[in-house]
Design a protein around this motif. Structure first.
Motif, PDB file in Angstrom:
ATOM      1  N   PRO A  74       0.706  -1.279   0.058  1.00  0.00           N
ATOM      2  CA  PRO A  74       0.301   0.218  -0.017  1.00  0.00           C
ATOM      3  C   PRO A  74       1.063   1.569  -0.054  1.00  0.00           C
ATOM      4  CG  PRO A  74      -0.951  -2.246   1.232  1.00  0.00           C
ATOM      5  CD  PRO A  74       0.690  -2.468   0.910  1.00  0.00           C
ATOM      6  N   PRO A  75       2.067   1.356   1.007  1.00  0.00           N
ATOM      7  CA  PRO A  75       2.583   2.434   1.199  1.00  0.00           C
ATOM      8  C   PRO A  75       3.732   2.949  -1.040  1.00  0.00           C
ATOM      9  CG  PRO A  75       3.000   1.352   3.079  1.00  0.00           C
ATOM     10  CD  PRO A  75       1.868   0.769   1.667  1.00  0.00           C
ATOM     11  N   ALA A  76       4.071   1.536  -1.166  1.00  0.00           N
ATOM     12  CA  ALA A  76       4.128   1.510  -2.409  1.00  0.00           C
ATOM     13  C   ALA A  76       3.504   1.926  -3.641  1.00  0.00           C
ATOM     14  CB  ALA A  76       5.201   0.431  -2.589  1.00  0.00           C
ATOM     15  N   MET A  77       2.279   1.652  -3.663  1.00  0.00           N
ATOM     16  CA  MET A  77       1.061   1.941  -4.276  1.00  0.00           C
ATOM     17  C   MET A  77       0.854   3.047  -4.461  1.00  0.00           C
ATOM     18  SD  MET A  77      -0.894  -1.355  -4.528  1.00  0.00           S
ATOM     19  CE  MET A  77      -2.636  -0.030  -4.472  1.00  0.00           C
ATOM     20  N   ALA A  86      -1.803   7.015 -11.724  1.00  0.00           N
ATOM     21  CA  ALA A  86      -1.581   5.035 -11.325  1.00  0.00           C
ATOM     22  C   ALA A  86      -1.430   4.641 -13.142  1.00  0.00           C
ATOM     23  CB  ALA A  86      -3.790   4.978 -10.756  1.00  0.00           C
ATOM     24  N   GLY A  87      -1.189   3.193 -12.385  1.00  0.00           N
ATOM     25  CA  GLY A  87      -1.276   2.714 -14.084  1.00  0.00           C
ATOM     26  C   GLY A  87      -1.030   1.487 -14.227  1.00  0.00           C
ATOM     27  N   LEU A  88      -0.962   0.812 -15.177  1.00  0.00           N
ATOM     28  CA  LEU A  88      -0.698  -0.827 -15.353  1.00  0.00           C
ATOM     29  C   LEU A  88       0.151  -1.557 -15.154  1.00  0.00           C
ATOM     30  CD1 LEU A  88      -2.262  -3.473 -15.616  1.00  0.00           C
ATOM     31  CD2 LEU A  88      -1.805  -3.693 -18.010  1.00  0.00           C
ATOM     32  N   LEU A  93       4.544  -5.141 -11.863  1.00  0.00           N
ATOM     33  CA  LEU A  93       5.087  -5.263 -10.962  1.00  0.00           C
ATOM     34  C   LEU A  93       5.651  -4.911  -9.475  1.00  0.00           C
ATOM     35  CD1 LEU A  93       8.909  -3.861 -11.295  1.00  0.00           C
ATOM     36  CD2 LEU A  93       8.815  -1.972 -10.683  1.00  0.00           C
ATOM     37  N   LEU A  94       4.240  -4.659  -8.908  1.00  0.00           N
ATOM     38  CA  LEU A  94       4.406  -4.541  -7.829  1.00  0.00           C
ATOM     39  C   LEU A  94       3.640  -5.650  -6.473  1.00  0.00           C
ATOM     40  CD1 LEU A  94       2.591  -1.421  -6.583  1.00  0.00           C
ATOM     41  CD2 LEU A  94       4.372  -2.687  -5.693  1.00  0.00           C
ATOM     42  N   MET A  95       3.182  -6.723  -8.202  1.00  0.00           N
ATOM     43  CA  MET A  95       2.343  -7.959  -8.376  1.00  0.00           C
ATOM     44  C   MET A  95       3.522  -8.899  -8.295  1.00  0.00           C
ATOM     45  SD  MET A  95      -0.679 -10.274 -10.914  1.00  0.00           S
ATOM     46  CE  MET A  95       0.609  -9.483 -12.132  1.00  0.00           C
ATOM     47  N   LEU A  96       4.456  -8.457  -9.516  1.00  0.00           N
ATOM     48  CA  LEU A  96       5.566  -9.346  -9.164  1.00  0.00           C
ATOM     49  C   LEU A  96       6.403  -9.625  -8.131  1.00  0.00           C
ATOM     50  CD1 LEU A  96       7.198 -11.463 -11.509  1.00  0.00           C
ATOM     51  CD2 LEU A  96       8.103  -9.810 -12.168  1.00  0.00           C
ATOM     52  N   ALA A  97       6.601  -8.419  -7.989  1.00  0.00           N
ATOM     53  CA  ALA A  97       6.964  -8.372  -6.602  1.00  0.00           C
ATOM     54  C   ALA A  97       6.590  -8.893  -5.457  1.00  0.00           C
ATOM     55  CB  ALA A  97       7.780  -7.279  -5.937  1.00  0.00           C
ATOM     56  N   ALA A  98       5.950  -8.837  -5.120  1.00  0.00           N
ATOM     57  CA  ALA A  98       4.273  -9.499  -4.395  1.00  0.00           C
ATOM     58  C   ALA A  98       4.746 -11.283  -3.934  1.00  0.00           C
ATOM     59  CB  ALA A  98       2.949  -9.256  -3.874  1.00  0.00           C
ATOM     60  N   VAL A  99       4.363 -11.511  -5.738  1.00  0.00           N
ATOM     61  CA  VAL A  99       4.701 -13.832  -5.487  1.00  0.00           C
ATOM     62  C   VAL A  99       5.620 -13.678  -5.792  1.00  0.00           C
ATOM     63  CG1 VAL A  99       4.000 -14.900  -7.938  1.00  0.00           C
ATOM     64  CG2 VAL A  99       2.495 -13.183  -7.438  1.00  0.00           C
ATOM     65  N   THR A 100       7.508 -12.791  -5.780  1.00  0.00           N
ATOM     66  CA  THR A 100       8.389 -13.899  -5.754  1.00  0.00           C
ATOM     67  C   THR A 100       8.923 -13.784  -4.073  1.00  0.00           C
ATOM     68  OG1 THR A 100       9.362 -11.383  -5.410  1.00  0.00           O
ATOM     69  CG2 THR A 100       9.418 -12.547  -8.077  1.00  0.00           C
ATOM     70  N   GLY A 101       7.683 -13.188  -3.499  1.00  0.00           N
ATOM     71  CA  GLY A 101       7.912 -13.888  -1.920  1.00  0.00           C
ATOM     72  C   GLY A 101       7.736 -14.991  -1.651  1.00  0.00           C
ATOM     73  N   LEU A 102       6.985 -16.154  -2.688  1.00  0.00           N
ATOM     74  CA  LEU A 102       7.041 -17.363  -2.219  1.00  0.00           C
ATOM     75  C   LEU A 102       7.863 -17.992  -2.650  1.00  0.00           C
ATOM     76  CD1 LEU A 102       3.001 -17.355  -4.240  1.00  0.00           C
ATOM     77  CD2 LEU A 102       3.742 -17.729  -1.620  1.00  0.00           C
ATOM     78  N   LEU A 113       4.643 -18.809 -10.919  1.00  0.00           N
ATOM     79  CA  LEU A 113       4.059 -18.628 -12.285  1.00  0.00           C
ATOM     80  C   LEU A 113       2.048 -19.228 -11.956  1.00  0.00           C
ATOM     81  CD1 LEU A 113       7.249 -19.745 -14.688  1.00  0.00           C
ATOM     82  CD2 LEU A 113       6.001 -17.446 -14.121  1.00  0.00           C
ATOM     83  N   LEU A 114       1.940 -20.193 -11.651  1.00  0.00           N
ATOM     84  CA  LEU A 114       0.819 -20.350 -11.039  1.00  0.00           C
ATOM     85  C   LEU A 114      -0.121 -19.345 -10.426  1.00  0.00           C
ATOM     86  CD1 LEU A 114       1.090 -24.261 -10.940  1.00  0.00           C
ATOM     87  CD2 LEU A 114      -0.711 -23.071 -12.461  1.00  0.00           C
ATOM     88  N   THR A 115       0.326 -18.607  -9.520  1.00  0.00           N
ATOM     89  CA  THR A 115      -0.467 -17.753  -8.905  1.00  0.00           C
ATOM     90  C   THR A 115      -0.489 -16.676  -9.350  1.00  0.00           C
ATOM     91  OG1 THR A 115       0.957 -18.909  -6.715  1.00  0.00           O
ATOM     92  CG2 THR A 115       0.539 -16.628  -6.272  1.00  0.00           C
ATOM     93  N   LEU A 116       0.377 -16.083 -10.321  1.00  0.00           N
ATOM     94  CA  LEU A 116       0.487 -15.212 -11.167  1.00  0.00           C
ATOM     95  C   LEU A 116      -0.579 -15.339 -11.407  1.00  0.00           C
ATOM     96  CD1 LEU A 116       4.764 -13.945 -11.710  1.00  0.00           C
ATOM     97  CD2 LEU A 116       2.664 -11.925 -10.675  1.00  0.00           C
ATOM     98  N   CYS A 117      -0.430 -16.038 -12.836  1.00  0.00           N
ATOM     99  CA  CYS A 117      -1.913 -16.259 -13.477  1.00  0.00           C
ATOM    100  C   CYS A 117      -3.269 -16.387 -13.146  1.00  0.00           C
ATOM    101  CB  CYS A 117      -1.321 -17.974 -14.305  1.00  0.00           C
ATOM    102  SG  CYS A 117       0.401 -18.086 -15.541  1.00  0.00           S
ATOM    103  N   LEU A 118      -2.948 -17.210 -11.406  1.00  0.00           N
ATOM    104  CA  LEU A 118      -4.022 -16.848 -11.041  1.00  0.00           C
ATOM    105  C   LEU A 118      -4.994 -15.447 -10.417  1.00  0.00           C
ATOM    106  CD1 LEU A 118      -6.595 -19.040  -9.886  1.00  0.00           C
ATOM    107  CD2 LEU A 118      -5.828 -18.898  -7.658  1.00  0.00           C
ATOM    108  N   CYS A 119      -4.127 -14.640 -10.476  1.00  0.00           N
ATOM    109  CA  CYS A 119      -4.131 -13.157  -9.394  1.00  0.00           C
ATOM    110  C   CYS A 119      -4.775 -12.536 -10.540  1.00  0.00           C
ATOM    111  CB  CYS A 119      -2.794 -13.097  -8.651  1.00  0.00           C
ATOM    112  SG  CYS A 119      -2.557 -11.536  -8.426  1.00  0.00           S
TER     113      CYS A 119
END
Length: 135
Positions: A74-77, A86-88, A93-102, A113-119
């Protein structure tokens, strides 16, 4: 109403991950739902962060990198929205950063990659729902 539905889906996702752990390759269902909710509307942090904390406690028994990254989103957003608009690309980039935490707790690249595809489709659906509510 959307928050309740997303929380129930996240709990269902946790159940799916626990039920089929080690049997088949699967995404982190709950994290995908919660991340999509946060990316669709940054003010959802109030209910997403406790759900991510519950997610980490159930799976790992302690706070993991997933919660820390999600707490920083949220602070990064806000920062990126103020400085770049506000842009895609910023959200992706934030989604990729969050999923790499897995990767830290050992989910592996295919699960990420499956989590990204579902998100992505959940995020799109939620974005449309929030847009219809304001219209």
């Amino acid at each position: 109403m959307i928050a309740v539905a997303m929380l129930l889906l996240a709990l269902l996702g946790i159940s799916l991950n626990l039920a089929f752990a080690g049997v088949l390759m699967q995404p982190d269902w709950a994290l995908a739902v919660l991340l999509a909710s946060l990316l669709a509307h940054r003010h959802n942090w109030a209910w997403v962060l406790p759900a991510v904390l519950l997610h980490d406690m159930i799976f790992y028994g302690e706070i993991q990198i997933n919660f820390i990254i999600m707490a920083l989103l949220p602070p990064a957003m806000i920062y990126l929205d103020q400085h770049l608009g506000a842009g895609l690309p910023q959200r992706l980039l934030l989604m990729l950063a969050a999923v790499t935490g897995l990767l830290w707790p050992g989910w592996g690249v295919p699960a990420c990659l499956l989590t990204l595809c579902l998100c992505v489709p959940i995020w799109r659906l939620l974005t449309r729902q929030y847009a219809q509510q304001t219209a």
